[in-house]
Scaffold this motif. Sequence first.
Motif, PDB file in Angstrom:
ATOM      1  N   GLY A 283       0.811  -1.215   0.000  1.00 45.65           N
ATOM      2  CA  GLY A 283       0.000   0.000   0.000  1.00 45.65           C
ATOM      3  C   GLY A 283       0.841   1.260   0.000  1.00 45.65           C
ATOM      4  N   ILE A 284       0.197   2.362   0.325  1.00 44.68           N
ATOM      5  CA  ILE A 284       0.852   3.659   0.246  1.00 44.68           C
ATOM      6  C   ILE A 284       0.816   4.420   1.571  1.00 44.68           C
ATOM      7  CG2 ILE A 284      -1.194   4.969  -0.463  1.00 44.68           C
ATOM      8  CD1 ILE A 284       0.531   6.350  -2.582  1.00 44.68           C
ATOM      9  N   GLY A 285       0.143   3.865   2.569  1.00 44.90           N
ATOM     10  CA  GLY A 285       0.066   4.518   3.877  1.00 44.90           C
ATOM     11  C   GLY A 285      -0.932   5.663   3.898  1.00 44.90           C
ATOM     12  N   ARG A 286      -1.236   6.121   5.099  1.00 39.67           N
ATOM     13  CA  ARG A 286      -2.216   7.202   5.243  1.00 39.67           C
ATOM     14  C   ARG A 286      -1.715   8.492   4.613  1.00 39.67           C
ATOM     15  NH1 ARG A 286      -3.442  11.515   8.613  1.00 39.67           N
ATOM     16  NH2 ARG A 286      -5.648  11.775   9.181  1.00 39.67           N
ATOM     17  N   THR A 287      -0.480   8.872   4.924  1.00 36.13           N
ATOM     18  CA  THR A 287       0.074  10.114   4.384  1.00 36.13           C
ATOM     19  C   THR A 287       0.182  10.034   2.868  1.00 36.13           C
ATOM     20  OG1 THR A 287       1.331  10.433   6.425  1.00 36.13           O
ATOM     21  CG2 THR A 287       2.006  11.721   4.516  1.00 36.13           C
ATOM     22  N   GLY A 288       0.647   8.905   2.370  1.00 33.97           N
ATOM     23  CA  GLY A 288       0.763   8.721   0.933  1.00 33.97           C
ATOM     24  C   GLY A 288      -0.581   8.743   0.232  1.00 33.97           C
ATOM     25  N   TYR A 289      -1.597   8.192   0.893  1.00 35.21           N
ATOM     26  CA  TYR A 289      -2.949   8.181   0.319  1.00 35.21           C
ATOM     27  C   TYR A 289      -3.479   9.599   0.149  1.00 35.21           C
ATOM     28  CZ  TYR A 289      -8.051   7.433   0.299  1.00 35.21           C
ATOM     29  OH  TYR A 289      -9.392   7.460   0.002  1.00 35.21           O
ATOM     30  N   LEU A 290      -3.305  10.423   1.162  1.00 35.53           N
ATOM     31  CA  LEU A 290      -3.777  11.806   1.075  1.00 35.53           C
ATOM     32  C   LEU A 290      -3.000  12.588   0.016  1.00 35.53           C
ATOM     33  CD1 LEU A 290      -4.259  12.639   4.874  1.00 35.53           C
ATOM     34  CD2 LEU A 290      -6.005  12.031   3.191  1.00 35.53           C
ATOM     35  N   GLU A 291      -1.700  12.327  -0.076  1.00 30.67           N
ATOM     36  CA  GLU A 291      -0.888  13.015  -1.080  1.00 30.67           C
ATOM     37  C   GLU A 291      -1.278  12.567  -2.489  1.00 30.67           C
ATOM     38  OE1 GLU A 291       1.594  15.496  -2.923  1.00 30.67           O
ATOM     39  OE2 GLU A 291       1.099  15.494  -0.787  1.00 30.67           O
ATOM     40  N   ALA A 292      -1.541  11.277  -2.659  1.00 30.23           N
ATOM     41  CA  ALA A 292      -1.946  10.770  -3.974  1.00 30.23           C
ATOM     42  C   ALA A 292      -3.279  11.371  -4.402  1.00 30.23           C
ATOM     43  CB  ALA A 292      -2.044   9.245  -3.931  1.00 30.23           C
ATOM     44  N   LYS A 293      -4.171  11.584  -3.462  1.00 29.63           N
ATOM     45  CA  LYS A 293      -5.453  12.205  -3.799  1.00 29.63           C
ATOM     46  C   LYS A 293      -5.258  13.654  -4.228  1.00 29.63           C
ATOM     47  CE  LYS A 293      -8.271  11.355  -0.323  1.00 29.63           C
ATOM     48  NZ  LYS A 293      -9.611  11.297   0.311  1.00 29.63           N
ATOM     49  N   ARG A 294      -4.356  14.358  -3.572  1.00 29.79           N
ATOM     50  CA  ARG A 294      -4.106  15.748  -3.970  1.00 29.79           C
ATOM     51  C   ARG A 294      -3.544  15.816  -5.397  1.00 29.79           C
ATOM     52  NH1 ARG A 294      -3.083  16.527   1.712  1.00 29.79           N
ATOM     53  NH2 ARG A 294      -0.972  15.685   1.555  1.00 29.79           N
ATOM     54  N   VAL A 295      -2.711  14.844  -5.748  1.00 28.42           N
ATOM     55  CA  VAL A 295      -2.168  14.797  -7.107  1.00 28.42           C
ATOM     56  C   VAL A 295      -3.287  14.548  -8.115  1.00 28.42           C
ATOM     57  CG1 VAL A 295      -0.666  13.494  -8.662  1.00 28.42           C
ATOM     58  CG2 VAL A 295       0.119  14.064  -6.356  1.00 28.42           C
ATOM     59  N   LYS A 301      -8.406  14.305 -12.165  1.00 28.21           N
ATOM     60  CA  LYS A 301      -8.872  12.921 -12.228  1.00 28.21           C
ATOM     61  C   LYS A 301      -9.731  12.539 -11.026  1.00 28.21           C
ATOM     62  CE  LYS A 301      -4.829  11.337 -14.827  1.00 28.21           C
ATOM     63  NZ  LYS A 301      -3.658  10.414 -14.836  1.00 28.21           N
ATOM     64  N   MET A 302      -9.968  13.483 -10.117  1.00 26.12           N
ATOM     65  CA  MET A 302     -10.759  13.196  -8.928  1.00 26.12           C
ATOM     66  C   MET A 302     -11.442  14.472  -8.465  1.00 26.12           C
ATOM     67  SD  MET A 302      -9.465  11.872  -5.172  1.00 26.12           S
ATOM     68  CE  MET A 302      -9.305  13.547  -4.538  1.00 26.12           C
ATOM     69  N   SER A 303     -12.654  14.317  -7.924  1.00 24.32           N
ATOM     70  CA  SER A 303     -13.388  15.478  -7.424  1.00 24.32           C
ATOM     71  C   SER A 303     -12.710  16.043  -6.185  1.00 24.32           C
ATOM     72  CB  SER A 303     -14.828  15.084  -7.093  1.00 24.32           C
ATOM     73  OG  SER A 303     -15.483  16.138  -6.419  1.00 24.32           O
ATOM     74  N   ASN A 304     -12.606  17.355  -6.115  1.00 26.11           N
ATOM     75  CA  ASN A 304     -11.995  18.016  -4.971  1.00 26.11           C
ATOM     76  C   ASN A 304     -12.828  17.850  -3.692  1.00 26.11           C
ATOM     77  OD1 ASN A 304      -9.994  19.829  -3.765  1.00 26.11           O
ATOM     78  ND2 ASN A 304     -11.698  21.282  -3.638  1.00 26.11           N
ATOM     79  N   VAL A 305     -14.107  17.497  -3.842  1.00 26.21           N
ATOM     80  CA  VAL A 305     -15.013  17.377  -2.698  1.00 26.21           C
ATOM     81  C   VAL A 305     -14.514  16.339  -1.693  1.00 26.21           C
ATOM     82  CG1 VAL A 305     -17.358  16.733  -2.008  1.00 26.21           C
ATOM     83  CG2 VAL A 305     -17.000  18.157  -4.028  1.00 26.21           C
ATOM     84  N   ILE A 306     -13.878  15.266  -2.161  1.00 25.13           N
ATOM     85  CA  ILE A 306     -13.466  14.178  -1.268  1.00 25.13           C
ATOM     86  C   ILE A 306     -11.979  14.224  -0.947  1.00 25.13           C
ATOM     87  CG2 ILE A 306     -15.297  12.677  -2.126  1.00 25.13           C
ATOM     88  CD1 ILE A 306     -13.047  11.133  -3.630  1.00 25.13           C
ATOM     89  N   SER A 307     -11.304  15.282  -1.299  1.00 28.22           N
ATOM     90  CA  SER A 307      -9.849  15.323  -1.129  1.00 28.22           C
ATOM     91  C   SER A 307      -9.421  15.304   0.334  1.00 28.22           C
ATOM     92  CB  SER A 307      -9.276  16.565  -1.817  1.00 28.22           C
ATOM     93  OG  SER A 307      -9.821  17.745  -1.253  1.00 28.22           O
ATOM     94  N   ASP A 308     -10.253  15.803   1.228  1.00 23.97           N
ATOM     95  CA  ASP A 308      -9.866  15.894   2.642  1.00 23.97           C
ATOM     96  C   ASP A 308     -10.259  14.666   3.465  1.00 23.97           C
ATOM     97  OD1 ASP A 308      -8.704  18.394   2.305  1.00 23.97           O
ATOM     98  OD2 ASP A 308     -10.589  19.444   2.679  1.00 23.97           O
ATOM     99  N   TYR A 309     -11.005  13.735   2.884  1.00 22.39           N
ATOM    100  CA  TYR A 309     -11.371  12.525   3.627  1.00 22.39           C
ATOM    101  C   TYR A 309     -10.122  11.665   3.845  1.00 22.39           C
ATOM    102  CZ  TYR A 309     -16.372  13.380   3.088  1.00 22.39           C
ATOM    103  OH  TYR A 309     -17.634  13.920   3.161  1.00 22.39           O
ATOM    104  N   THR A 310      -9.929  11.207   5.083  1.00 16.21           N
ATOM    105  CA  THR A 310      -8.725  10.440   5.403  1.00 16.21           C
ATOM    106  C   THR A 310      -8.888   8.944   5.178  1.00 16.21           C
ATOM    107  OG1 THR A 310      -9.413  10.276   7.723  1.00 16.21           O
ATOM    108  CG2 THR A 310      -8.004  12.136   7.111  1.00 16.21           C
TER     109      THR A 310
END
Length: 404
Positions: A283-295, A301-310
């Motif tokens: 996997g990518i870990g919690r921090t990596g998951y949040l960073e991947a979503k920001r990318v 490629k992803m809605s900004n609405v869910i970017s802050d969900y952990t």
Amino acid sequence: MFGLTSVCVFLFLALALAVNSGYSLGALLLLLASSWLLWKRPRLHLQRRDYLLMGVMLAYFLIFTANMLYHGDPGREFDIPLRALLAVPVLLLLLAYPPRPEAWWSGVPIGAVAGAALAFWQLIILNVERPQAATSNAIHYGNVSMLLGMLSLSGLVWAREQRHRAAWSALLLVGGLAGILGSVVSGSRSGWLALPVCAGIIALHYAKKDGKRYIASAAIAIVALGAVTYSMPDSQIRKRMHAAVEETQNFEHGADLKWSSVGQRLEMWRTALLISRDHLVVGIGRTGYLEAKRVLVAEGKMSNVISDYTNAHNDYLDTLVKRGITGAMALLALFLVPLALFARALRRGSAAAQPYALAGVVLCTCYMIFGLTTNSLTLNIGIIMLVFPMVILWSMLRQQERTS
């Protein structure tokens, strides 16, 4: 010590939803009491099944902890696997000093009734749209309320064998109804998914003993309860079901996700699968998951609405994207190994042990269903209300096997 463990088990269940962090009080007392084993050193007579149950909780702790360290996740993330580790000494304590059955079968319905009473007070008096009782989240309240309701109904066969069987049966039936209604008013749809499955399991077990009328009775009761709650004015079930259908359709047509909980979940699931494809092993870990979503947001490629969900609002997908296949296997083992142990005891165990085996099957089944639409193990209430009832039920099952 038998009296102490009984009191701790009762408090753990009775206060779970009616007092802030009430589930932690009994769990903490049990953990502290387990230190007695260091001085007394009682003979535990452990079997292979006991080692297997402890092994799966230790494996969950070790795999998740190693993964979190590898990814450099925040320290608070370690709370969840730690709870699984702390359940191991509690299991050893309860195998040595099992609680009285009355402590469990009274604590479960009282906990369901107390939580539902508080939830209805919030709904009627405080005008809270989605009551959460004494928990921090309506979803987790609704799930645990449904769990306590189903566990209450699992004890009806036990109640029939007691001296005051009418009183015990009434208490457990009231607890079952209170747990279901508490889940209904919470608006937590994941709990509703567990209702027909667990009610079916309970009815099938009772049908083996007393005839097929239990299956028909359970089906009629579920349909009647659903029809009544659906037809009530301002029905939470009607609102939430209509909203789910509408939001799913809107998601398919690319509508804005800002006010769509179902659409946001679908987008989180899609995103978790997308990210996990490149990080399958660990996997990518919690921090990596949040960073991947920001990318992904930056790339459109992803809605900004869910970017802050952990988390991904799905236990399986969230574990896959953060912990990889190794973490997902540890999670499945935490559900499936105890489920298999309880199911085996339900098929082959003594009559006295079967109510606890049935409750164990219901416990594991509920959590496997809860995890489909939410992260049931990301808060303390979620993991504690899985592993501590698991070890309590197992200790009482083993006690009944020994005495019979």
